[in-house]
Design an enzyme around this catalytic site. Structure first.
Site, PDB file in Angstrom:
ATOM      1  CG  ASP A  53      -8.007  -4.558   8.175  1.00  0.00           C
ATOM      2  OD1 ASP A  53      -7.466  -5.923   8.235  1.00  0.00           O
ATOM      3  OD2 ASP A  53      -8.047  -3.750   7.444  1.00  0.00           O
ATOM      4  CE  LYS A 104      -2.617  -2.080   3.430  1.00  0.00           C
ATOM      5  NZ  LYS A 104      -3.512  -2.315   4.434  1.00  0.00           N
TER       6      LYS A 104
END
Ligand code: ADP
Ligand code: MG
Length: 468
Positions: A204, A169
């Protein structure tokens, strides 16, 4: 769909039909994806490297019960933002007494700095936040405990340690890969004189499951649909052959699928293949590239560009901006699909604003069909993936999933903000399970479950014997 005869539509109609055929997800396709997902889960649990799905053990084998008490912290590093949060838990009766949080964006230069620089920044934000203690109190002599949500690929080695495999990312921080990220944070906290410790390292998806489970014992699965996508679920330890060592046979743990890497039986188009080939990770994350927020706008853009070039969708000239990769975002698709005006004004203005496209009503209708085709495929395949997980658990434990209420906790900007996507996902689950069984399966948005979830996992994995 009704395509009116005009010189544009005559050329474009067969292209649209072909796209719809290539993206079609009739029941047999969905069933095949669900079955293959189940089989891949099983193969990945059997042995490391046994499947496209890594089936990473989270080491989270104590789930929140509601009895957790005390002050706990959460840190969330997973994208461009970094969040710190503290929560005062009051046990079964009082539950979440108070939360406070702060969000800062990671300065661009730190995303390519050294490991020390990045973790020093994180520690200093934490130090600043912890100083403003407000009404939150730790008993004397007790250290603050942190649940650290770290959403990059990690080889977990225990609940409070994990080796960074690689940054993703857009992060290219030097000196972290191959190191324990908890140790990196602990060392930075030492350098800043912060007397706190990490009790749980999670991603997450796992944090979302924990956060939702705190409120509802029936939560068994969590799915993130945001920029990327992932899923995890609660598995019996004795159903994980690759899990070595002693464990109670009744024990359960959360397993992280890393399901973005799934690839079998997906209906793909030439636009998917071209996008994949041009990506930074060709051949990888094929499920993610078909169903997640980063890519849906880009697939649609590629289809529209083809229709503009080969079928004069927008007239004789092709708008230049439409050739720019990723110029059309998934939020643009969803804005266009919310358009309720007769002449599709929103579609027209989105096309003009983001791609410099002048459109007629006819071409706007075709654009909407293209968006719907891509989003329908994505939502329905995501639904099939969810059924694949439920099916696997059900095969091992007849009736435990389908015979009673079971909750799938959902989070992520794509799921939260794209109503058509949600509808297609739920439709596909209902089609696959049939009317009776699907009544037992609750697919539910878990708003911000992951922040509290990480703090809860710090509590359930506390180094101290007793809550206070
Ligand atoms: P992340 O996955 O990076 O942690 P989020 O869960 O907030 O972040 O998801 C952000 C993604 O959600 C965006 O990349 C985008 O693809 C998608 N998204 C955001 N807003 C919308 C919207 N209005 N409609 C559809 N998709 C959206
Ligand atoms: Mg996120």
């Amino acid at each position: 769909m009704a395509v009116r005869s005009s010189s544009i539509s005559v050329a474009v109609a067969p292209m649209l039909t072909k796209l719809q055929q290539d993206c079609a997800t009739p029941l047999p396709v969905l069933r095949n994806v669900a079955d293959s997902m189940s089989a891949d889960i099983r193969a990945g649990l059997a042995v490391d490297g046994g499947s496209d799905l890594k089936m990473i053990l989270s080491y989270v084998d104590r789930l929140p019960t509601g009895n957790e008490k005390g002050l706990f912290y959460a840190l969330d590093l997973g994208g461009t933002n970094f969040r710190v949060l503290r929560v005062q838990l009051g046990g079964k009766d009082e539950r979440v007494i108070a939360t406070e949080s702060e969000q800062v964006s990671i300065p661009q230069e730190l995303m390519s700095a050294t490991s020390e620089e990045l973790f020093d920044f994180i520690a200093s934000v934490l130090a600043n936040f912890a100083q403003k203690g407000g009404n939150f109190h730790l008993p004397p002599g007790r250290k603050g405990e942190i649940g650290f949500t770290f959403s990059f690929p990690v080889k977990q080695t225990s609940i409070d340690s994990g080796i960074l495999i690689k940054w993703t990312k857009g992060f290219s921080v030097s000196g972290t890969a191959g190191k324990d990220v908890v140790a990196c944070l602990n060392e930075a906290m030492d350098r800043k004189g912060i007397d706190m410790r990490v009790s749980a390292l999670v991603n997450d998806t796992v944090a979302t499951l924990a956060g939702a489970r705190y409120w509802d014992d029936d939560v068994m699965v969590a799915v993130i649909l945001g920029t990327g996508t992932n899923a995890c679920y609660v598995e019996r330890m004795d159903a994980i052959p690759k899990l070595q060592g002693d464990f109670p046979s009744s024990g359960r743990t959360i397993v992280n699928l890393e399901w973005g890497a799934y690839r079998k039986g997906l209906p793909l188009t030439v636009f998917d293949r071209d996008m994949d080939a041009a990506s930074i990770n060709p051949g990888e994350q094929i499920f993610e590239k078909t169903i997640s927020g980063m890519y849906l706008g880009e697939i649609a853009r590629r289809a529209l560009l083809y229709m503009a070039e080969e079928g004069s969708l927008f007239g004789t000239s092709v708008p230049e901006k439409l050739s720019m990769p990723f110029v059309l975002g998934t939020p643009d698709l969803s804005a266009m699909q919310q358009d309720t005006t007769d002449d599709l004004q929103t579609v027209g203005s989105v096309l003009y604003d983001v791609a410099g496209v002048e459109s007629t009503l006819n071409s706007r209708k075709i654009v909407l069909e293209v968006c719907d085709t891509i989003v329908k495929r994505a939502g329905r395949l995501a639904g099939a993936g969810i059924v694949g997980i439920l099916q696997k658990i059900e095969e091992d434990t007849q009736g435990v999933i389908f015979g009673k209420r079971t909750v799938v906790a959902m989070d992520g900007g794509l799921y939260e903000r794209y109503s058509q996507y949600r509808r297609y996902l739920k439709e596909s689950v209902a089609e696959l399970l049939g009317p009776e069984t699907s009544q037992n399966i609750v697919i539910e948005h878990s708003k911000d479950g992951s922040g509290i979830g990480a703090a809860l996992l710090a509590a359930t994995n506390s180094k101290y014997d007793r809550n206070y």
